[in-house]
Design a protein around this motif. Sequence first.
Motif, PDB file in Angstrom:
ATOM      1  N   HIS A   1      -1.789  61.981  25.938  1.00 24.65           N
ATOM      2  CA  HIS A   1      -0.913  61.201  26.774  1.00 24.65           C
ATOM      3  C   HIS A   1       0.320  60.808  25.975  1.00 24.65           C
ATOM      4  CE1 HIS A   1      -4.695  60.942  28.812  1.00 24.65           C
ATOM      5  NE2 HIS A   1      -4.133  60.336  29.837  1.00 24.65           N
ATOM      6  N   HIS A   2       1.424  60.836  26.617  1.00 20.92           N
ATOM      7  CA  HIS A   2       2.673  60.417  25.992  1.00 20.92           C
ATOM      8  C   HIS A   2       3.030  59.047  26.555  1.00 20.92           C
ATOM      9  CE1 HIS A   2       6.499  61.048  23.941  1.00 20.92           C
ATOM     10  NE2 HIS A   2       7.052  60.451  24.983  1.00 20.92           N
ATOM     11  N   VAL A   3       3.230  58.094  25.695  1.00 19.25           N
ATOM     12  CA  VAL A   3       3.560  56.738  26.125  1.00 19.25           C
ATOM     13  C   VAL A   3       5.070  56.602  26.221  1.00 19.25           C
ATOM     14  CG1 VAL A   3       3.397  54.301  25.540  1.00 19.25           C
ATOM     15  CG2 VAL A   3       1.483  55.831  25.043  1.00 19.25           C
ATOM     16  N   ARG A   4       5.537  56.071  27.323  1.00 22.80           N
ATOM     17  CA  ARG A   4       6.969  55.837  27.516  1.00 22.80           C
ATOM     18  C   ARG A   4       7.194  54.345  27.712  1.00 22.80           C
ATOM     19  NH1 ARG A   4       9.162  60.806  28.194  1.00 22.80           N
ATOM     20  NH2 ARG A   4       7.867  62.395  29.145  1.00 22.80           N
ATOM     21  N   TYR A   5       8.251  53.857  27.131  1.00 22.06           N
ATOM     22  CA  TYR A   5       8.644  52.463  27.308  1.00 22.06           C
ATOM     23  C   TYR A   5      10.167  52.392  27.275  1.00 22.06           C
ATOM     24  CZ  TYR A   5       8.661  52.838  22.217  1.00 22.06           C
ATOM     25  OH  TYR A   5       8.889  53.255  20.945  1.00 22.06           O
ATOM     26  N   PRO A   6      10.738  51.349  27.873  1.00 16.95           N
ATOM     27  CA  PRO A   6      12.203  51.258  27.964  1.00 16.95           C
ATOM     28  C   PRO A   6      12.861  51.272  26.584  1.00 16.95           C
ATOM     29  CG  PRO A   6      11.176  49.641  29.405  1.00 16.95           C
ATOM     30  CD  PRO A   6      10.080  50.244  28.566  1.00 16.95           C
ATOM     31  N   PRO A   7      14.060  51.842  26.471  1.00 14.06           N
ATOM     32  CA  PRO A   7      14.730  51.966  25.174  1.00 14.06           C
ATOM     33  C   PRO A   7      15.096  50.629  24.533  1.00 14.06           C
ATOM     34  CG  PRO A   7      16.169  52.693  26.954  1.00 14.06           C
ATOM     35  CD  PRO A   7      14.820  52.446  27.556  1.00 14.06           C
ATOM     36  N   ASP A   8      15.162  49.555  25.284  1.00 13.79           N
ATOM     37  CA  ASP A   8      15.503  48.255  24.707  1.00 13.79           C
ATOM     38  C   ASP A   8      14.254  47.416  24.420  1.00 13.79           C
ATOM     39  OD1 ASP A   8      14.925  47.928  27.390  1.00 13.79           O
ATOM     40  OD2 ASP A   8      16.439  46.377  27.703  1.00 13.79           O
ATOM     41  N   CYS A   9      13.103  48.069  24.275  1.00 12.40           N
ATOM     42  CA  CYS A   9      11.842  47.366  24.051  1.00 12.40           C
ATOM     43  C   CYS A   9      11.141  47.891  22.796  1.00 12.40           C
ATOM     44  CB  CYS A   9      10.906  47.567  25.239  1.00 12.40           C
ATOM     45  SG  CYS A   9      11.490  46.812  26.750  1.00 12.40           S
ATOM     46  N   LEU A  10      10.219  47.103  22.289  1.00 10.70           N
ATOM     47  CA  LEU A  10       9.338  47.516  21.204  1.00 10.70           C
ATOM     48  C   LEU A  10       7.952  47.747  21.782  1.00 10.70           C
ATOM     49  CD1 LEU A  10      10.228  44.962  18.382  1.00 10.70           C
ATOM     50  CD2 LEU A  10      10.828  47.382  18.465  1.00 10.70           C
ATOM     51  N   ALA A  11       7.219  48.681  21.218  1.00 12.08           N
ATOM     52  CA  ALA A  11       5.844  48.930  21.633  1.00 12.08           C
ATOM     53  C   ALA A  11       4.921  48.476  20.508  1.00 12.08           C
ATOM     54  CB  ALA A  11       5.639  50.409  21.923  1.00 12.08           C
ATOM     55  N   PHE A  12       3.858  47.818  20.872  1.00  9.19           N
ATOM     56  CA  PHE A  12       2.867  47.358  19.905  1.00  9.19           C
ATOM     57  C   PHE A  12       1.515  47.947  20.266  1.00  9.19           C
ATOM     58  CE2 PHE A  12       6.113  44.136  19.797  1.00  9.19           C
ATOM     59  CZ  PHE A  12       6.221  43.842  18.453  1.00  9.19           C
ATOM     60  N   GLN A  13       0.813  48.411  19.274  1.00  6.38           N
ATOM     61  CA  GLN A  13      -0.558  48.851  19.481  1.00  6.38           C
ATOM     62  C   GLN A  13      -1.454  47.837  18.800  1.00  6.38           C
ATOM     63  OE1 GLN A  13      -1.632  52.625  17.880  1.00  6.38           O
ATOM     64  NE2 GLN A  13      -3.738  52.415  18.528  1.00  6.38           N
ATOM     65  N   ILE A  14      -2.385  47.299  19.550  1.00 11.06           N
ATOM     66  CA  ILE A  14      -3.282  46.304  18.968  1.00 11.06           C
ATOM     67  C   ILE A  14      -4.669  46.898  18.785  1.00 11.06           C
ATOM     68  CG2 ILE A  14      -1.994  44.392  19.988  1.00 11.06           C
ATOM     69  CD1 ILE A  14      -4.461  44.121  21.930  1.00 11.06           C
ATOM     70  N   GLY A  15      -5.437  46.274  17.931  1.00  8.76           N
ATOM     71  CA  GLY A  15      -6.796  46.711  17.684  1.00  8.76           C
ATOM     72  C   GLY A  15      -7.809  45.856  18.418  1.00  8.76           C
ATOM     73  N   GLU A  16      -9.068  46.206  18.220  1.00  6.32           N
ATOM     74  CA  GLU A  16     -10.141  45.536  18.933  1.00  6.32           C
ATOM     75  C   GLU A  16     -10.291  44.065  18.570  1.00  6.32           C
ATOM     76  OE1 GLU A  16     -13.566  48.016  18.270  1.00  6.32           O
ATOM     77  OE2 GLU A  16     -13.175  49.099  20.136  1.00  6.32           O
ATOM     78  N   SER A  17      -9.951  43.673  17.339  1.00  8.81           N
ATOM     79  CA  SER A  17     -10.090  42.253  16.998  1.00  8.81           C
ATOM     80  C   SER A  17      -9.116  41.414  17.825  1.00  8.81           C
ATOM     81  CB  SER A  17      -9.912  42.002  15.500  1.00  8.81           C
ATOM     82  OG  SER A  17      -8.662  42.456  15.055  1.00  8.81           O
ATOM     83  N   SER A  18      -7.939  41.949  18.138  1.00  8.14           N
ATOM     84  CA  SER A  18      -7.000  41.236  19.025  1.00  8.14           C
ATOM     85  C   SER A  18      -7.551  41.155  20.441  1.00  8.14           C
ATOM     86  CB  SER A  18      -5.641  41.926  19.040  1.00  8.14           C
ATOM     87  OG  SER A  18      -5.028  41.841  17.783  1.00  8.14           O
TER      88      SER A  18
END
Length: 103
Positions: free
Chosen positions: A1-18
Amino acid sequence: HHVRYPPDCLAFQIGESSQVMSGGLLRATPHSVASAEGPAAKGVCRNTFAVFMQPMWNQTLDPEGAGKTTEEVGVARWEPGIDFGTFTERKLQDYYDAEGGSS
């Protein structure tokens, strides 16, 4: 899967502890990186700035909101009262068992 998000945003990937600490409100996502190969790889780059944060090893993973169940949190290896160290050991054991490796 390719993740897309708006160009003026940051993407965060969180882990299971979060996911645990949020009581299941935030959801951890599976992660893998596949590089382009052959002619499709020409001119393709991936820029990453990884920052890994985690609780202290002996920190109890108690989610927001008292009385959360494993089902509500959505992480099978978590249970009320477990500390981050034990949780991490279980996660690594699950990973290496699935990969056919040894611990």
